[in-house]
Design an enzyme around this catalytic site. Structure first.
Site, mmCIF file in Angstrom:
data_model
loop_
_atom_site.group_PDB
_atom_site.id
_atom_site.type_symbol
_atom_site.label_atom_id
_atom_site.label_comp_id
_atom_site.label_asym_id
_atom_site.label_seq_id
_atom_site.Cartn_x
_atom_site.Cartn_y
_atom_site.Cartn_z
ATOM 1 N N ARG B 55 0.707 -1.096 0.085
ATOM 2 C CA ARG B 55 -0.046 -0.017 0.010
ATOM 3 C C ARG B 55 0.837 1.223 0.255
ATOM 4 O O ARG B 55 0.701 2.067 -0.871
ATOM 5 C CB ARG B 55 -0.853 0.085 1.125
ATOM 6 C CG ARG B 55 -2.196 -0.694 1.020
ATOM 7 C CD ARG B 55 -2.703 -0.873 2.366
ATOM 8 N NE ARG B 55 -3.715 -2.178 2.296
ATOM 9 C CZ ARG B 55 -3.033 -3.379 2.132
ATOM 10 N NH1 ARG B 55 -2.036 -3.601 2.350
ATOM 11 N NH2 ARG B 55 -4.045 -4.400 2.133
ATOM 12 N N THR B 56 1.818 1.426 0.905
ATOM 13 C CA THR B 56 2.639 2.425 0.921
ATOM 14 C C THR B 56 3.434 2.972 -0.323
ATOM 15 O O THR B 56 3.616 3.964 -0.836
ATOM 16 C CB THR B 56 3.470 2.486 2.343
ATOM 17 O OG1 THR B 56 2.405 2.181 3.428
ATOM 18 C CG2 THR B 56 4.143 3.656 2.518
ATOM 19 N N LYS B 84 24.965 -8.561 -1.339
ATOM 20 C CA LYS B 84 26.327 -9.000 -1.463
ATOM 21 C C LYS B 84 27.126 -8.627 -0.299
ATOM 22 O O LYS B 84 28.443 -8.568 -0.334
ATOM 23 C CB LYS B 84 26.799 -8.590 -2.793
ATOM 24 C CG LYS B 84 25.884 -8.981 -3.953
ATOM 25 C CD LYS B 84 26.594 -8.343 -5.159
ATOM 26 C CE LYS B 84 25.495 -8.770 -6.391
ATOM 27 N NZ LYS B 84 25.717 -7.623 -7.473
ATOM 28 N N ARG B 105 11.516 2.668 3.668
ATOM 29 C CA ARG B 105 10.870 1.703 4.376
ATOM 30 C C ARG B 105 11.759 0.668 4.995
ATOM 31 O O ARG B 105 12.597 0.106 4.230
ATOM 32 C CB ARG B 105 9.356 1.130 4.224
ATOM 33 C CG ARG B 105 9.176 0.172 5.372
ATOM 34 C CD ARG B 105 7.699 -0.453 5.156
ATOM 35 N NE ARG B 105 6.701 0.593 5.282
ATOM 36 C CZ ARG B 105 5.509 0.244 5.826
ATOM 37 N NH1 ARG B 105 5.001 -0.811 5.790
ATOM 38 N NH2 ARG B 105 4.806 1.250 6.098
ATOM 39 N N HIS B 133 5.925 6.150 11.631
ATOM 40 C CA HIS B 133 5.327 6.310 10.058
ATOM 41 C C HIS B 133 4.785 7.425 9.756
ATOM 42 O O HIS B 133 3.546 7.638 9.656
ATOM 43 C CB HIS B 133 4.323 5.142 10.151
ATOM 44 C CG HIS B 133 4.014 4.494 8.688
ATOM 45 N ND1 HIS B 133 4.541 5.231 7.723
ATOM 46 C CD2 HIS B 133 2.832 3.908 8.202
ATOM 47 C CE1 HIS B 133 4.018 4.571 6.355
ATOM 48 N NE2 HIS B 133 2.956 3.797 6.920
#
Lengths: 153, 307
Positions: B55-56, B84, B105, B133
């Site tokens: 969603r975000t 890596k 995020r 958030h």
């Protein structure tokens, strides 16, 4: 019968009224006392604290910054500068506004515990002025000052 | 109008003052109503979702594309050099060469703050672990402003898991400057953390803590529902006993004020019964749409596209 448990020093710093058992942490926060001669008395009887520790550092006068670091873990501590066996100066500890790279963040999921970066805590002032709390600059979690673990340096 | 936030970051609600909040809410409204048409043509947003979130990430992607901008979307770390063994800061220092703004995020708390100190571009925190958030709180503010015409002096009920839910923490902080009256409704062990309550008290914000929602429904202007997750309960019997107290049905809201609106950060599981969706009180899908306007406002203000 009174008994002198830790010898007097000629020149240097005496850190008294450290809460019992915290002398080692105080030394850690000062950088480990690697070069100076250090005497430690632990768990001495104290009318104010019940049990107290005392640290004597020979030939070294603590800086203001070092004094304030001590406040993080021993806000009751008193600092006395000794010159030629006399009290030259008494300094009060003041709780600092910031703790810059001295302590670990207790939050295991904080970026400071995942990447090789400095830690930074800001004094946190909530509704209760009597609490000494710090907020991690990164994860924003709030911890009491005595909940912060000193970095070994 | 965007002098205050241009080239800055949005990492935590703690960094935003009331004038910043007002600017973002007003700009989102102006964009939705077509009074401002930000031109992001030629600009690129890197959407770095080290921790996936459909969603975000879609909301930011949509916001950027609606303004004519483009996106570089990364989901997880599977296809990147992070796997890596590249350091996080090296990854960021490289990606900043490819874009004009970074949206991030990450499961690790403080990752976005750290990123903002490493790169020379604006960074938007799209969620860092259990910490912040802020863009969710901002779209919630915008939703509340749209439904009530004001953010001032509203009675707001926060329902469900108030302990672990970062959205309710950020929202409580976001609303604090607007003289709200909060009702915190949760099982005892999922109540609002002490430090959030202490901050509110220090700011003179009133709140009441309750164990069940029914009695307070007629008071509320906004009911903000979050999920009480089964896995938070040590004893499954406690969950079975309590879950009904935090499921919103048509019966729960029968005495609600006409203007009361129900918000939810989504995804919803079963904490709002589907029968509520058709009620005029339900607002959670519009709320998700509002997220695009708010993210358009954030992206355009931070990059200086809105002047």
């Amino acid at each position: 019968m009174k008994q002198l448990k830790v010898d007097a020093i000629k020149d240097g710093t005496v850190i008294d009224h450290i809460p019992g058992g915290k002398a080692v942490q105080v030394l850690k926060i000062l950088g480990g006392g690697k070069e100076a001669t250090v005497s430690i008395g632990m768990n001495l009887n104290s009318s104010k604290l019940g049990k107290k520790d005392i640290v004597k550092i020979e030939n070294h006068e603590l800086s203001a910054d070092q004094v304030n670091r001590i406040a993080i873990i021993a806000p009751t501590a008193s600092i006395t500068i000794i010159r030629n066996y006399d009290v030259a100066e008494k300094r009060k500890v003041e709780i600092p506004g910031k703790i810059d790279n001295i302590t670990h963040c207790p939050n295991p999921n904080c970026i400071t515990n995942k990447e090789d970066i400095r830690t930074l805590f800001d004094r946190y002032r909530g509704a209760d002025d009597d609490k000494t709390e710090f907020m991690c600059h990164y994860c924003e979690r709030i911890y009491p000052a005595d909940g912060l673990k000193i970095k070994v340096g | 109008m965007s002098i205050g936030l241009k080239n800055k970051h949005i990492i935590s609600m703690r960094d935003l003052d009331r004038s910043d909040l007002d600017l973002l809410v007003e700009t989102a409204g102006a964009i939705e109503e077509g009074r401002i048409k930000p031109d992001m043509a030629g600009r690129i947003a890197a959407l770095l979702f080290f921790e996936p979130s459909t969603r975000t990430s879609f909301s930011f992607d949509s916001a950027m594309k609606r303004m004519g901008g483009e996106t570089l979307l990364m989901k997880g770390t599977g296809s990147t050099s992070v796997q890596k063994g590249e350091s996080f800061s090296d990854t960021l220092r490289t990606i900043e060469r490819y874009c004009d703004i970074i949206v991030m995020r990450h499961a690790v708390e403080g990752a976005a703050r750290f990123a903002s100190e490493v790169v020379g571009l604006p960074v938007v925190n799209a969620g860092d672990g259990a910490n912040q958030h802020p863009t969710q709180a901002l779209l919630d503010l915008y939703s509340i402003k749209k439904t009530h015409g004001t953010l001032e002096k509203l009675k707001i009920g926060l329902v469900g898991d108030l302990r672990f839910g970062r959205t309710v923490h950020s929202l409580a902080q976001a609303l604090a400057p607007y003289n709200p009256e909060f009702y915190f409704i949760s099982p005892g062990f999922l109540e609002m953390p002490e430090h959030i309550k202490a901050e509110l008290t220090a700011g003179g914000v009133k709140y009441t803590e309750l164990k069940e929602v029914d009695s307070v429904v007629p008071e509320l202007d906004i009911m903000y529902v979050t999920r009480v997750q089964r896995e938070r309960f040590a004893d499954p019997e406690d969950y079975e006993r309590l879950k009904g107290s935090y499921i919103i049905t048509l019966d729960t809201i029968k005495d609600a004020k006409e203007g009361m609106r129900i918000l939810h950060p989504l995804p919803r599981v079963d904490e709002i019964a589907e029968e509520v969706d058709a009620s005029p009180h339900a607002y959670y899908f519009e709320q998700a749409e509002n997220g695009v306007y708010m993210r358009q406002a954030i992206l355009s203000i931070l990059t200086g596209a809105v002047k």
